[in-house]
Design an enzyme around this catalytic site. Structure first.
Site, PDB file in Angstrom:
ATOM      1  N   ILE A   1     -16.279  40.833 -90.641  1.00  0.00           N
ATOM      2  CA  ILE A   1     -15.011  40.118 -90.774  1.00  0.00           C
ATOM      3  C   ILE A   1     -14.279  40.636 -92.005  1.00  0.00           C
ATOM      4  O   ILE A   1     -14.905  41.010 -93.002  1.00  0.00           O
ATOM      5  CB  ILE A   1     -15.245  38.585 -90.851  1.00  0.00           C
ATOM      6  CG1 ILE A   1     -13.934  37.810 -90.706  1.00  0.00           C
ATOM      7  CG2 ILE A   1     -15.994  38.203 -92.120  1.00  0.00           C
ATOM      8  CD1 ILE A   1     -14.125  36.305 -90.506  1.00  0.00           C
ATOM      9  N   CYS A   2     -12.954  40.683 -91.920  1.00  0.00           N
ATOM     10  CA  CYS A   2     -12.123  41.054 -93.071  1.00  0.00           C
ATOM     11  C   CYS A   2     -10.966  40.078 -93.127  1.00  0.00           C
ATOM     12  O   CYS A   2     -11.125  38.916 -92.777  1.00  0.00           O
ATOM     13  CB  CYS A   2     -11.677  42.519 -92.973  1.00  0.00           C
ATOM     14  SG  CYS A   2     -10.600  42.882 -91.569  1.00  0.00           S
ATOM     15  N   ARG A   3      -9.824  40.522 -93.535  1.00  0.00           N
ATOM     16  CA  ARG A   3      -8.669  39.625 -93.615  1.00  0.00           C
ATOM     17  C   ARG A   3      -8.092  39.354 -92.229  1.00  0.00           C
ATOM     18  O   ARG A   3      -7.869  38.215 -91.853  1.00  0.00           O
ATOM     19  CB  ARG A   3      -7.589  40.226 -94.518  1.00  0.00           C
ATOM     20  CG  ARG A   3      -6.362  39.354 -94.666  1.00  0.00           C
ATOM     21  CD  ARG A   3      -5.366  39.967 -95.659  1.00  0.00           C
ATOM     22  NE  ARG A   3      -4.206  39.095 -95.805  1.00  0.00           N
ATOM     23  CZ  ARG A   3      -3.129  39.171 -95.040  1.00  0.00           C
ATOM     24  NH1 ARG A   3      -3.056  40.062 -94.060  1.00  0.00           N
ATOM     25  NH2 ARG A   3      -2.116  38.344 -95.229  1.00  0.00           N
TER      26      ARG A   3
ATOM     27  N   THR B   1     -10.475  36.581 -91.467  1.00  0.00           N
ATOM     28  CA  THR B   1     -10.544  35.362 -92.268  1.00  0.00           C
ATOM     29  C   THR B   1      -9.293  34.509 -92.093  1.00  0.00           C
ATOM     30  O   THR B   1      -9.370  33.277 -92.129  1.00  0.00           O
ATOM     31  CB  THR B   1     -10.770  35.717 -93.749  1.00  0.00           C
ATOM     32  OG1 THR B   1     -11.975  36.497 -93.842  1.00  0.00           O
ATOM     33  CG2 THR B   1     -10.922  34.474 -94.606  1.00  0.00           C
TER      34      THR B   1
END
Length: 116
Positions: A73-75, A104
């Site tokens: 997961i990232c932004r 996120t």
């Protein structure tokens, strides 16, 4: 809904699918953003391994996963896709890899737990 492009070494899933996998104990979550982003907000239980260090941290990822599926997961979902590519290139091709679409931002928007 989970989608698999045969050209990608990972499956794309929604934050809702990711949360279900985590709740069932099937997967671990790796946040590949920069440390300052992680400190601001992160999904509960996520381990921070910035995208630019993924290739050097395969041993740590493998130990953290302990045979479970690996969710990146990232932004918003772009760096996490890259992280899955890096992980595969570095030899992490024996565990199912997933990219959490929407990242996120979508996790927070869904009202899922954040922080430790």
């Amino acid at each position: 809904m989970a989608t698999k492009d045969p050209r990608e070494p990972f499956t794309r899933i929604t934050v809702h699918e990711a949360k279900q996998k985590l709740d069932r104990g099937e997967a671990v979550l790796i946040d590949v953003r920069d440390p300052h982003e992680y400190v601001e907000v992160h999904a509960t239980g996520a381990r921070l391994i910035p995208v630019n260090t993924v290739m050097n941290e395969i041993k740590q990822i493998r130990e953290f996963a302990n045979g479970k599926e690996v969710l990146f997961i990232c932004r918003s979902g772009q760096r996490s896709a890259l992280a899955a590519e890096f992980a595969t290139a570095a030899g992490l091709d024996d565990l199912p890899l997933y990219n959490v679409e929407g990242g996120t931002l979508a996790w927070v928007e869904a009202g899922f737990p954040t922080g430790d």
